[in-house]
Motif scaffolding. Structure first.
Motif, short mmCIF file in Angstrom:
data_model
loop_
_atom_site.label_atom_id
_atom_site.label_comp_id
_atom_site.label_asym_id
_atom_site.label_seq_id
_atom_site.Cartn_x
_atom_site.Cartn_y
_atom_site.Cartn_z
N ALA A 159 40.79 30.77 37.81
CA ALA A 159 39.99 30.53 36.61
C ALA A 159 39.85 31.85 35.87
O ALA A 159 39.65 32.90 36.49
CB ALA A 159 38.62 29.98 36.96
N ALA A 160 39.95 31.80 34.56
CA ALA A 160 39.72 32.98 33.73
C ALA A 160 38.22 33.27 33.70
O ALA A 160 37.40 32.34 33.72
CB ALA A 160 40.24 32.73 32.32
N ILE A 161 37.87 34.56 33.69
CA ILE A 161 36.47 34.97 33.60
C ILE A 161 36.35 36.12 32.61
O ILE A 161 37.35 36.74 32.23
CB ILE A 161 35.90 35.39 34.97
CG1 ILE A 161 36.59 36.66 35.49
CG2 ILE A 161 35.97 34.26 35.98
CD1 ILE A 161 35.84 37.39 36.59
N ASP A 162 35.13 36.44 32.26
CA ASP A 162 34.85 37.63 31.45
C ASP A 162 35.06 38.84 32.35
O ASP A 162 34.40 38.96 33.39
CB ASP A 162 33.40 37.55 30.96
CG ASP A 162 32.94 38.77 30.19
OD1 ASP A 162 33.61 39.83 30.22
OD2 ASP A 162 31.87 38.67 29.57
N PRO A 163 35.97 39.77 32.00
CA PRO A 163 36.21 40.94 32.86
C PRO A 163 34.95 41.77 33.12
O PRO A 163 34.86 42.43 34.15
CB PRO A 163 37.24 41.76 32.08
CG PRO A 163 37.88 40.80 31.14
CD PRO A 163 36.84 39.76 30.83
N GLY A 164 34.00 41.71 32.22
CA GLY A 164 32.74 42.42 32.42
C GLY A 164 31.89 41.84 33.53
O GLY A 164 30.92 42.45 33.96
N VAL A 190 37.80 34.94 45.55
CA VAL A 190 38.30 36.30 45.75
C VAL A 190 38.89 36.77 44.43
O VAL A 190 39.12 35.98 43.51
CB VAL A 190 39.34 36.40 46.89
CG1 VAL A 190 38.74 36.01 48.24
CG2 VAL A 190 40.58 35.59 46.59
N GLY A 191 39.20 38.04 44.35
CA GLY A 191 39.85 38.58 43.17
C GLY A 191 41.24 38.00 42.99
O GLY A 191 41.80 37.37 43.89
N SER A 192 41.79 38.26 41.81
CA SER A 192 43.14 37.78 41.48
C SER A 192 44.10 38.94 41.26
O SER A 192 45.27 38.73 40.95
CB SER A 192 43.09 36.95 40.21
OG SER A 192 42.70 37.79 39.12
N GLY A 193 43.57 40.17 41.38
CA GLY A 193 44.38 41.35 41.09
C GLY A 193 44.09 41.91 39.72
O GLY A 193 44.46 43.04 39.42
N GLY A 229 40.08 39.87 34.88
CA GLY A 229 39.89 38.74 33.98
C GLY A 229 40.03 37.37 34.61
O GLY A 229 40.08 36.37 33.88
N SER A 230 40.09 37.29 35.93
CA SER A 230 40.17 35.98 36.59
C SER A 230 39.76 36.11 38.06
O SER A 230 39.65 37.21 38.59
CB SER A 230 41.58 35.40 36.48
OG SER A 230 42.51 36.20 37.17
N LEU A 285 47.16 36.48 36.84
CA LEU A 285 47.36 37.13 38.14
C LEU A 285 48.00 38.50 37.95
O LEU A 285 48.82 38.68 37.06
CB LEU A 285 48.29 36.29 39.01
CG LEU A 285 47.93 34.82 39.20
CD1 LEU A 285 49.07 34.09 39.90
CD2 LEU A 285 46.63 34.68 39.96
N ALA A 286 47.64 39.44 38.81
CA ALA A 286 48.36 40.72 38.84
C ALA A 286 49.78 40.43 39.31
O ALA A 286 50.00 39.49 40.09
CB ALA A 286 47.67 41.70 39.78
#
Length: 182
Positions: A40-45, A149-152, A155-156, A18-19
């Protein structure tokens, strides 16, 4: 909890995903409201909505984009955030501009959005936005049972309920979308 191809866990258990403003907001949420917020962690790309949804087998309608806008009227300038499903487009120059009582409305620059939110561009989330910003939620977002939604950070991603989003500080639920679009 599994959603699409991702396995989500409680966000409060993974502050590294999280940000800082997002982690702070979740930790301060009243009455355990953040207990149902998952991460959940994701590929930032793959942080951008269309690529993310396609890769993880999630409908665009099950994701929501947080967009930062800059409003102006006379000498006054202020910011707000909008949240619409990935399958929809916000009526920025109509509904949003009138609601904010702005003469001019534009998307905030990447540099301004990042500096003002403390979040990464492409990962900006409504959770942890500046306290004085209006947060405008499209009605289908607020009514959604579970959406991404985004996490800030890029990468997640967060998995939240529309009810949680509607309960965020300064949240207003409106009919913002023009309809299906990207």
């Amino acid at each position: 909890m599994r959603f699409g191809t991702l396995e989500f866990t409680p966000a409060l258990d993974s502050p590294e995903l999280l940000a800082p403003p997002t982690a702070t907001a979740l930790a301060a949420a009243p009455d355990g409201a953040a207990g149902d917020v998952l991460v959940a962690a994701i590929d930032p790309g793959l942080a951008d909505t269309a690529a993310f949804c396609e890769h993880h087998e999630i409908s665009l309608a099950d994701g929501a984009n947080c967009v930062v806008v800059q409003a102006r009227r006379g000498e006054r300038t202020w910011y707000a955030a909008l949240l619409v499903r990935g399958s929809d487009r916000a009526d920025v120059n109509g509904v949003v501009r009138r609601y904010l009582d702005a003469r001019r409305l534009s998307f905030a620059s990447m540099d301004d959005a990042v500096a003002l939110t403390g979040m990464e561009y492409g990962g900006i989330t409504p959770v942890g936005l500046p306290a004085d910003w209006p947060l405008l939620l499209d009605e289908p977002v607020a009514a959604h049972e579970r959406l991404i939604v985004g996490s800030g950070i890029r990468g997640s991603k967060l998995l939240v309920t529309g009810r949680f989003l509607a309960g965020l500080p300064n949240a207003e639920v409106l009919a913002l979308a023009l309809g299906a679009g990207v």
